[in-house]
Design a protein around this motif. Sequence first.
Motif, PDB file in Angstrom:
ATOM      1  N   ARG A   1      63.318  18.941   0.852  1.00 33.86           N
ATOM      2  CA  ARG A   1      63.503  20.747   0.995  1.00 33.86           C
ATOM      3  C   ARG A   1      64.998  20.134   1.063  1.00 33.86           C
ATOM      4  N   GLY A   2      65.976  21.255   0.729  1.00 26.77           N
ATOM      5  CA  GLY A   2      67.322  21.603   0.519  1.00 26.77           C
ATOM      6  C   GLY A   2      67.718  22.235   1.212  1.00 26.77           C
ATOM      7  N   ILE A   3      68.886  22.246   1.952  1.00 24.23           N
ATOM      8  CA  ILE A   3      69.594  23.197   3.121  1.00 24.23           C
ATOM      9  C   ILE A   3      69.949  24.489   3.189  1.00 24.23           C
ATOM     10  N   ALA A   4      69.534  25.731   3.416  1.00 24.23           N
ATOM     11  CA  ALA A   4      70.017  26.760   3.141  1.00 24.23           C
ATOM     12  C   ALA A   4      70.610  27.809   4.829  1.00 24.23           C
ATOM     13  N   ALA A   5      71.140  28.428   4.935  1.00 26.24           N
ATOM     14  CA  ALA A   5      71.367  28.724   6.277  1.00 26.24           C
ATOM     15  C   ALA A   5      70.706  28.766   7.504  1.00 26.24           C
TER      16      ALA A   5
ATOM     17  N   MET B   1      72.929  26.529  10.645  1.00 23.62           N
ATOM     18  CA  MET B   1      73.165  27.550  11.105  1.00 23.62           C
ATOM     19  C   MET B   1      74.995  26.735  12.111  1.00 23.62           C
ATOM     20  N   THR B   2      74.460  25.350  12.491  1.00 19.08           N
ATOM     21  CA  THR B   2      76.243  24.853  13.022  1.00 19.08           C
ATOM     22  C   THR B   2      76.482  23.452  11.831  1.00 19.08           C
ATOM     23  N   GLU B   3      77.175  23.208  12.424  1.00 16.13           N
ATOM     24  CA  GLU B   3      77.884  21.539  11.484  1.00 16.13           C
ATOM     25  C   GLU B   3      76.747  20.689  12.136  1.00 16.13           C
ATOM     26  N   ALA B   4      76.189  21.059  13.405  1.00 18.44           N
ATOM     27  CA  ALA B   4      75.424  19.565  13.974  1.00 18.44           C
ATOM     28  C   ALA B   4      74.476  19.972  13.232  1.00 18.44           C
ATOM     29  N   GLU B   5      73.412  20.846  12.990  1.00 20.43           N
ATOM     30  CA  GLU B   5      72.389  21.036  12.257  1.00 20.43           C
ATOM     31  C   GLU B   5      72.628  20.406  10.690  1.00 20.43           C
ATOM     32  N   GLY B   6      73.819  20.574  10.510  1.00 18.54           N
ATOM     33  CA  GLY B   6      73.677  20.500   8.986  1.00 18.54           C
ATOM     34  C   GLY B   6      73.366  18.870   8.828  1.00 18.54           C
ATOM     35  N   ARG B   7      74.782  18.864   9.663  1.00 17.05           N
ATOM     36  CA  ARG B   7      74.932  16.678   9.818  1.00 17.05           C
ATOM     37  C   ARG B   7      72.993  15.906  10.590  1.00 17.05           C
ATOM     38  N   ALA B   8      72.021  17.012  10.679  1.00 15.96           N
ATOM     39  CA  ALA B   8      71.078  16.892  10.989  1.00 15.96           C
ATOM     40  C   ALA B   8      70.148  17.342   9.800  1.00 15.96           C
ATOM     41  N   ALA B   9      70.546  17.779   8.927  1.00 20.82           N
ATOM     42  CA  ALA B   9      69.461  17.366   7.933  1.00 20.82           C
ATOM     43  C   ALA B   9      69.593  16.670   6.466  1.00 20.82           C
ATOM     44  N   VAL B  10      71.039  16.656   6.896  1.00 22.24           N
ATOM     45  CA  VAL B  10      71.435  15.212   5.488  1.00 22.24           C
ATOM     46  C   VAL B  10      70.567  14.149   6.306  1.00 22.24           C
TER      47      VAL B  10
ATOM     48  N   PRO C   1      81.520  27.948   5.611  1.00 20.90           N
ATOM     49  CA  PRO C   1      82.067  26.948   4.912  1.00 20.90           C
ATOM     50  C   PRO C   1      82.309  26.079   6.106  1.00 20.90           C
ATOM     51  N   ASN C   2      82.417  26.142   6.835  1.00 23.38           N
ATOM     52  CA  ASN C   2      82.327  24.870   8.233  1.00 23.38           C
ATOM     53  C   ASN C   2      80.605  24.080   8.118  1.00 23.38           C
ATOM     54  N   VAL C   3      79.860  25.420   7.949  1.00 20.81           N
ATOM     55  CA  VAL C   3      78.734  24.066   7.473  1.00 20.81           C
ATOM     56  C   VAL C   3      78.554  22.972   6.030  1.00 20.81           C
ATOM     57  N   TYR C   4      78.703  23.928   4.958  1.00 18.77           N
ATOM     58  CA  TYR C   4      78.998  22.885   3.973  1.00 18.77           C
ATOM     59  C   TYR C   4      79.707  21.989   4.318  1.00 18.77           C
ATOM     60  N   ARG C   5      80.502  21.804   4.938  1.00 14.84           N
ATOM     61  CA  ARG C   5      81.880  21.071   4.493  1.00 14.84           C
ATOM     62  C   ARG C   5      81.209  20.224   5.533  1.00 14.84           C
ATOM     63  N   ALA C   6      80.746  20.512   6.900  1.00 15.33           N
ATOM     64  CA  ALA C   6      80.079  18.586   7.248  1.00 15.33           C
ATOM     65  C   ALA C   6      78.942  18.371   6.380  1.00 15.33           C
TER      66      ALA C   6
END
Length: 375
Positions: free
Chosen positions: A161-165, A184-193, A220-225
């Motif tokens: 399952r990919g990552i959307a907002a 929606m946040t950098e922390a959520e993005g890193r946790a998904a990874v 942008p800040n989230v996909y950078r994370a």
Amino acid sequence: MIQRKMTSCSILLLALACSPQGPAQPTGDAIWFEGARLIVGDGSAPIENSAFLVENGVFTLVGRQGDAEPPDGAVRVDLTGKTVIPALIDAHNHIGLTNVRDGTNSKDHYTRENLVDHLERSAYHGISVSMSLGLEYDEELAFQLREEVIPNAALFRTSGRGIAATPMAGPTSDYRLGIPRGAMTEAEGRAAVQELSANNVELIKIWVDGRGGRVPKVQPNVYRAIIDEAHSNGMRVAAHVGTSTALEDAKDLLRAGIDGFAHTVRDRDVDEEYITLIRQNPEVWTIPNLPGNPLMMEELPWLSATLPPAEIEKLRGQIARRAAAGPPGPNDQFQLQCRNLRRNHDAGMIIGLGTDSGVSVAWTAHTELRDMVMC
């Protein structure tokens, strides 16, 4: 000259005929194929009037017809008038959510039985590996299937399952929404990874697309994370860019270190700044997923073996409507993406094959190849 090859039959070879049936498949230990135009797949020139030998599931001889004779007892298969190519890899699709037989789309269709049906259709159309990018409604099933080799079916690979907002925004009538992870946040993005990494996922799919304002897009800040976390874990990230701000999003994603794009730029012609960024990032790839140059009526017979009559009639209607509308203008989506694909190619960008298929399973790999060559 005949060359001796020791190549696993897991590569497969596809004989493309004027009708989908093709020659009968022999069952002997040694099979001698002759007469075809053979594209080996190693960059060498095609071999006209080829001959190749398969012994116990291994290609052991490849060359020109007449330069050698088949071994005693070999089954001979005449492929005169046909072209043989290496099996294809569809590097971007979303299989499992469509029932091909009745044309319906639903999360409920994401079952082992339906996934295997799609993989068998893929193998029939010459696809040896099917890569599903990000819409795995039952992720546990997807990861299980990833480890299997199923007779007469393509291998299944997945980005999970990919990552959307957000996983829940948008109208519930769209069967695809609500499947990806939300960040929606950098922390959520890193946790998904990290969650995907724990499941041995190698490629992450992200959606930088607002779906025409219906949903938020990964910021942008989230996909950078996400990109930073993925690279730290030895993973790569592919971005889906939309149809309204795709060029600007693509340029910023290139600056952020994206590994590849699941579409080409679709909102406007790419500019020199974009081309400069492509040249500065030679390892970045694109899977263009062109929107589909229209089928011709004479192409429908080869689809009738796998598509239900209702689907054939639907395609027939689409062809008739396009013919009545006349030639497309320069701002037509196909013409726009065709120009952008050509500019990517001329800039040295790596180009991959993918169909973005879900509703139309497997057969569109061949029309995608046709369209890419034309562009």
